[in-house]
Motif scaffolding. Sequence first.
Motif, mmCIF file in Angstrom:
data_model
loop_
_atom_site.group_PDB
_atom_site.id
_atom_site.type_symbol
_atom_site.label_atom_id
_atom_site.label_comp_id
_atom_site.label_asym_id
_atom_site.label_seq_id
_atom_site.Cartn_x
_atom_site.Cartn_y
_atom_site.Cartn_z
ATOM 1 N N GLY A 54 31.948 -2.035 -9.796
ATOM 2 C CA GLY A 54 32.433 -2.288 -8.433
ATOM 3 C C GLY A 54 31.695 -1.419 -7.430
ATOM 4 N N THR A 55 32.315 -1.178 -6.276
ATOM 5 C CA THR A 55 31.730 -0.381 -5.205
ATOM 6 C C THR A 55 32.753 0.625 -4.687
ATOM 7 N N TYR A 56 32.255 1.619 -3.955
ATOM 8 C CA TYR A 56 33.146 2.581 -3.321
ATOM 9 C C TYR A 56 32.498 3.088 -2.036
ATOM 10 N N ALA A 57 33.300 3.721 -1.182
ATOM 11 C CA ALA A 57 32.813 4.284 0.078
ATOM 12 C C ALA A 57 33.389 5.685 0.230
ATOM 13 N N PHE A 58 32.586 6.606 0.752
ATOM 14 C CA PHE A 58 33.055 7.981 0.912
ATOM 15 C C PHE A 58 32.476 8.586 2.183
ATOM 16 N N LYS A 59 33.050 9.699 2.591
ATOM 17 C CA LYS A 59 32.489 10.489 3.679
ATOM 18 C C LYS A 59 32.823 11.962 3.438
ATOM 19 N N ILE A 60 32.093 12.848 4.112
ATOM 20 C CA ILE A 60 32.314 14.277 3.960
ATOM 21 C C ILE A 60 33.478 14.677 4.871
ATOM 22 N N SER A 61 34.533 15.192 4.263
ATOM 23 C CA SER A 61 35.714 15.587 5.027
ATOM 24 C C SER A 61 35.763 17.086 5.290
ATOM 25 N N ASP A 62 35.140 17.893 4.446
ATOM 26 C CA ASP A 62 35.099 19.352 4.632
ATOM 27 C C ASP A 62 33.648 19.782 4.446
ATOM 28 N N ALA A 63 32.925 19.853 5.568
ATOM 29 C CA ALA A 63 31.489 20.118 5.514
ATOM 30 C C ALA A 63 31.194 21.489 4.920
ATOM 31 N N GLY A 64 31.993 22.503 5.263
ATOM 32 C CA GLY A 64 31.755 23.843 4.743
ATOM 33 C C GLY A 64 31.872 23.907 3.234
ATOM 34 N N PHE A 84 29.695 6.480 4.165
ATOM 35 C CA PHE A 84 28.651 5.943 3.285
ATOM 36 C C PHE A 84 29.276 4.804 2.479
ATOM 37 N N THR A 85 28.790 3.585 2.695
ATOM 38 C CA THR A 85 29.431 2.395 2.131
ATOM 39 C C THR A 85 28.576 1.750 1.049
ATOM 40 N N ASP A 86 29.204 0.822 0.342
ATOM 41 C CA ASP A 86 28.524 -0.007 -0.663
ATOM 42 C C ASP A 86 27.813 0.818 -1.729
ATOM 43 N N GLU A 87 28.438 1.908 -2.140
ATOM 44 C CA GLU A 87 27.904 2.694 -3.254
ATOM 45 C C GLU A 87 28.361 2.041 -4.558
ATOM 46 N N LYS A 88 27.461 1.928 -5.527
ATOM 47 C CA LYS A 88 27.758 1.200 -6.767
ATOM 48 C C LYS A 88 28.294 2.140 -7.849
ATOM 49 N N TRP A 89 29.183 1.610 -8.683
ATOM 50 C CA TRP A 89 29.643 2.337 -9.871
ATOM 51 C C TRP A 89 29.828 1.335 -11.006
ATOM 52 N N GLY A 90 29.868 1.833 -12.226
ATOM 53 C CA GLY A 90 30.086 0.964 -13.381
ATOM 54 C C GLY A 90 30.269 1.800 -14.638
ATOM 55 N N THR A 91 30.885 1.212 -15.643
ATOM 56 C CA THR A 91 31.068 1.893 -16.923
ATOM 57 C C THR A 91 29.798 1.751 -17.754
ATOM 58 N N LYS A 92 29.220 2.869 -18.168
ATOM 59 C CA LYS A 92 27.986 2.821 -18.966
ATOM 60 C C LYS A 92 28.248 2.260 -20.351
ATOM 61 N N ASN A 93 29.409 2.595 -20.923
ATOM 62 C CA ASN A 93 29.773 2.144 -22.263
ATOM 63 C C ASN A 93 31.093 1.390 -22.204
ATOM 64 N N PRO A 94 31.359 0.499 -23.184
ATOM 65 C CA PRO A 94 32.636 -0.219 -23.193
ATOM 66 C C PRO A 94 33.812 0.744 -23.340
ATOM 67 N N ILE A 95 34.935 0.373 -22.706
ATOM 68 C CA ILE A 95 36.167 1.155 -22.808
ATOM 69 C C ILE A 95 37.053 0.498 -23.860
ATOM 70 N N THR A 96 37.506 1.263 -24.829
ATOM 71 C CA THR A 96 38.341 0.735 -25.903
ATOM 72 C C THR A 96 39.811 0.901 -25.539
#
Length: 379
Positions: free
Chosen positions: A134-144, A107-119
């Motif tokens: 930015g973006t991230y990509a993941f897949k299921i490695s252990d279905a059970g 699963f590609t082009d998943e979006k992420w971001g910081t909701k609040n500023p980081i101090t």
Amino acid sequence: MDIFGKIKEKLTNEFIDIVEWLDYTDDTIAHRFERYQNEIKNGAKLIVREGQTAVFVNEGQLADVFTPGTYDLTTQNLPILTTLKGWKYGFNSPFKAEVYFVNTHLFTDEKWGTKNPITLSDDRFGLVEIRAFGTYAFKISDAGKFIVDIVSTDSNFTNFEINEHLKSLIATRFTDTVGEANLPIELYAANTSELSETCREVMKPEFLSVGISLEKFYIENVSMPEDLKKEIFEYSRIDKLDLDKLTKFKTAKAIEAAAKNEGGTAGAGMGMGMGFVLAQQMGGMMTGAPQANIQMGNQQQAGSFPPPMPASVQYFYAVNGTQQGPVSFEQLQALFAGRTINRDSLVWKQGMTSWTALKEVEELKSFLGGSTPPPLPTE
């Protein structure tokens, strides 16, 4: 519906001979095989396509897991389910079990971001705030594990449902990672590749704990307030300038400001004094060695070559309690004219026993004004 229709429906739906799932979506992660009032026939075929994993669950307990392929569902192919059901000697009747198909593709082009500023704390700029996305990509490695820990009884689980959890996890671990990196604030935007890889390595174990593999993680941008950007740019420019260049720059600015104040005699005097210093400095830079040799030759022929110049005196001065220098007499005069130092600034040169206010040093009193040059020589 008459009695014969009901009997026909019951017989038709009594057994399921083929267990499979054709995915027509691009966002489904897990799908429960639907069989309303149906049972799976002993010996039925299970078809698991590429990019899928089939998971059998019995009364909330994880049973058997099948990778891509075609299987005949018997006690030999369902060893764990057989144990859970208590089938010691095989079975011939249909059986019930929940079957989940899990998408194992990327699963590609998943979006992420910081909701609040980081101090963050920076040695030079104090407490600062940044944001990142930015973006991230993941897949299921252990279905059970994923079915038991995340999906539970959800019949159609999409990546939208897991993304909120993953984005919260990413934001938390990103904050921890950048805080521990302890980089100068201006380097966060310049080292996104290295920081992205570091964050991925930090986050991988937590993703794997629920059966997910974090394959890619990218920081596309690290942003900060505009006023902080200006401070960083200004600091970067000053850090690259040496004292001599900075002095000339400030002197030129002071001359420009003095020229705008033509009505004031003090401003005109300051402009003339700084102009004299700047002319000396610029003349030294622009005059090349060959030209200097020609002039020296002409002076020797005319019998008016001056004696050697005495060694230049070097001065040190203090600004905000910090020692600066050494600089020449002319440079010190330019610093005074540009108001980098003043009459009360402490100065020191070789031969002096201690730091002394500029106004107390005999040869520097000319900076203070009130001195009149001698008349020009007549021809």
